[in-house]
Scaffold this motif. Structure first.
Motif, mmCIF file in Angstrom:
data_model
loop_
_atom_site.group_PDB
_atom_site.id
_atom_site.type_symbol
_atom_site.label_atom_id
_atom_site.label_comp_id
_atom_site.label_asym_id
_atom_site.label_seq_id
_atom_site.Cartn_x
_atom_site.Cartn_y
_atom_site.Cartn_z
ATOM 1 N N UNK A 127 0.725 -1.044 -0.024
ATOM 2 C CA UNK A 127 0.031 -0.017 -0.047
ATOM 3 C C UNK A 127 0.762 1.072 0.068
ATOM 4 N N UNK A 128 1.779 1.388 0.824
ATOM 5 C CA UNK A 128 2.794 2.609 0.856
ATOM 6 C C UNK A 128 3.239 2.545 -0.497
ATOM 7 N N UNK A 129 4.034 1.747 -1.283
ATOM 8 C CA UNK A 129 4.573 1.874 -2.374
ATOM 9 C C UNK A 129 3.606 2.034 -3.622
ATOM 10 N N UNK A 130 2.282 1.579 -3.545
ATOM 11 C CA UNK A 130 1.625 1.989 -4.511
ATOM 12 C C UNK A 130 0.870 3.440 -4.696
ATOM 13 N N UNK A 131 0.429 3.671 -3.524
ATOM 14 C CA UNK A 131 0.126 5.155 -3.194
ATOM 15 C C UNK A 131 1.096 6.000 -3.193
ATOM 16 N N UNK A 132 2.373 5.725 -2.805
ATOM 17 C CA UNK A 132 3.435 6.716 -3.049
ATOM 18 C C UNK A 132 3.607 7.016 -4.525
ATOM 19 N N UNK A 133 3.376 6.057 -5.210
ATOM 20 C CA UNK A 133 3.713 6.102 -6.574
ATOM 21 C C UNK A 133 2.515 7.008 -7.269
ATOM 22 N N UNK A 134 1.253 6.802 -6.614
ATOM 23 C CA UNK A 134 -0.063 7.387 -7.156
ATOM 24 C C UNK A 134 0.170 8.944 -6.709
ATOM 25 N N UNK A 135 0.816 8.964 -5.589
ATOM 26 C CA UNK A 135 1.035 10.748 -5.409
ATOM 27 C C UNK A 135 1.933 11.407 -6.046
ATOM 28 N N UNK A 136 3.256 10.541 -6.429
ATOM 29 C CA UNK A 136 3.953 11.141 -7.547
ATOM 30 C C UNK A 136 3.453 11.360 -8.920
#
Length: 430
Positions: A307-316
């Motif tokens: 979740x941290x990795x995917x939403x972090x990518x979504x934020x970028x």
């Protein structure tokens, strides 16, 4: 091997029954997901889909919670068939909208679908969590999720193929909606082959559950008790978050960044990613180690990191269009490297969704072992989930800044993980 085949593939085996409910959801919610995943229900104007989905998830929130009681009183045939029929009407309302652009019919069909979906998913949750053996619930959840999401894969390919040459901003053609309606009608027929829990026999000769059908008064009382059940209260944040992100992902990633044919292709891969995610987390939850409780903690940790990795990518990615505007639509064929990163992100959203929801269903399945109780728990989960989705679709309808939508989704998902860990530590036994 021959003995295994005879036991696994009996009509009254948990395996066959879970596969059948998977096929029902392949044809009905699977096709609905493909329709929604295009953004705006396949319409250029997203308002009609946003309003229809708000009506849908409002009634879904009510009948999701009540659905377990309906299932316990009326059994699988009436409950599931009635639920499936409303999906056909919903797809038909968008076919109507292609010719008569008035929202009333679509909003009404959405509200009616919320009733039907509440009944269908309460029954599905009871079947998927109570029919399998206790030590293989993760595996059976992943089997169901794989079959169900194959509907989204095929449903995503339908608009991709039928609208391949329509690269400009237009609504999908009539043939797309008609094809969806045909699949949904088949799902309604398949639902009539689902056996009641008391007729399902596991491979060791035991009944899945000795359930006797309940009464409306009992179910109404038990439904009210769910709101004071501490286990359900700990599940509530995860339930609220688990469909909240769809409006953002479907409308403002897939529907906004990509042209029509590419969004259809993305849809196929989004639901394909769900199959991979469910199989992966299912293996972890059943086979990663000998301790059932420890497997639960490992699963929560794995999904948290993902979740941290995917939403972090979504934020970028969201920082690239904070104003909510994306003029140059991406096409898988002509856009080259511009297509790669947003496509991988959208694929990863599907992966995370399946891992997250499969984990929650596994936790729910660990709370009891009879379909009567689990139908209520599953109904409560779907009801709260739908209430969250109703709010989310209106958040998008009110043109809330997209960066705010992403941060809300990320926060809701993150809050649920420690509460699931508390529940696993308190309830799950080895």
């Amino acid at each position: 091997m021959d003995c295994w085949a005879r036991t696994q593939f009996r009509y009254n085996s948990p395996f066959v029954q879970v596969c059948l409910i998977g096929l029902v959801c392949f044809c009905c919610p699977g096709m609905f997901n493909a329709l929604s995943g295009m953004g705006g229900g396949g319409q250029v104007d997203h308002d009609v889909a946003n309003n229809a989905n708000t009506a849908l998830y409002t009634t879904f929130a009510i009948f999701g919670i009540l659905g377990g009681g309906f299932y316990n009183v009326f059994g699988p045939h009436i409950t599931l068939f009635g639920g499936c029929a409303t999906y056909v009407l919903y797809a038909g309302s968008f076919l109507y909208y292609n010719h008569y652009p008035h929202q009333t019919f679509s909003v009404f069909a959405g509200a009616l679908l919320g009733v039907g979906a509440g009944l269908l998913w309460a029954g599905q949750g009871a079947i998927m969590t109570s029919y399998p053996p206790t030590d293989r619930k993760g595996t059976y959840i992943s089997i169901f999720w794989g079959i169900f999401n194959m509907g989204g894969v095929i449903g995503g390919l339908i608009p991709f193929v039928l609208n391949y040459n329509r690269t400009s901003a237009v609504s999908v053609n009539d043939g797309t909606y008609i094809t969806f309606m045909c699949f949904m009608s088949v799902g309604a027929v398949i639902s009539l082959f689902i056996l009641p829990a008391g007729k399902v026999i596991r491979d060791d000769g035991t009944y899945a559950t000795k359930m006797s059908y309940s009464s409306p008064s009992v179910e109404l009382l038990e439904t009210f008790r769910l709101f004071t059940n501490w286990k359900m209260l700990l599940i509530t944040p995860a339930a609220w978050a688990s469909n909240f992100f769809y409006s953002y992902q479907f409308n403002n990633v897939n529907g906004l960044l990509f042209n029509l044919r590419t969004s259809g292709l993305n849809n196929a891969f989004y639901w394909g990613a769900q199959m991979l995610g469910s199989f992966g987390i299912g293996y972890v939850l059943d086979f990663s180690c000998s301790s059932r409780r420890r497997r639960g903690f490992i699963g929560i940790t794995l999904v948290t990191i993902t979740s941290i990795l995917v939403w972090g990518g979504g934020f970028a990615n969201q920082l690239r269009y904070t104003d909510g505007k994306w003029e140059d639509k991406i096409d898988f064929k002509d856009s080259g490297f511009r297509f790669a990163a947003p496509f991988v992100l959208y694929f990863s959203y599907g992966l995370l969704d399946a891992m997250f929801q499969s984990l929650v269903y596994w936790v729910i399945g660990s709370l009891a072992d009879d379909s009567e109780t689990l139908s209520r728990y599953s109904g409560f989960y779907k009801g709260v989930q739908s209430a969250g989705a109703a709010v989310a679709w209106q958040i998008d309808q009110k043109k809330t800044p997209l960066l705010s939508q992403l941060l809300i989704n990320w926060s809701l998902t993150t809050v649920s993980f420690p509460l699931l860990a508390v529940l696993v530590g308190a309830v799950v036994e080895d």
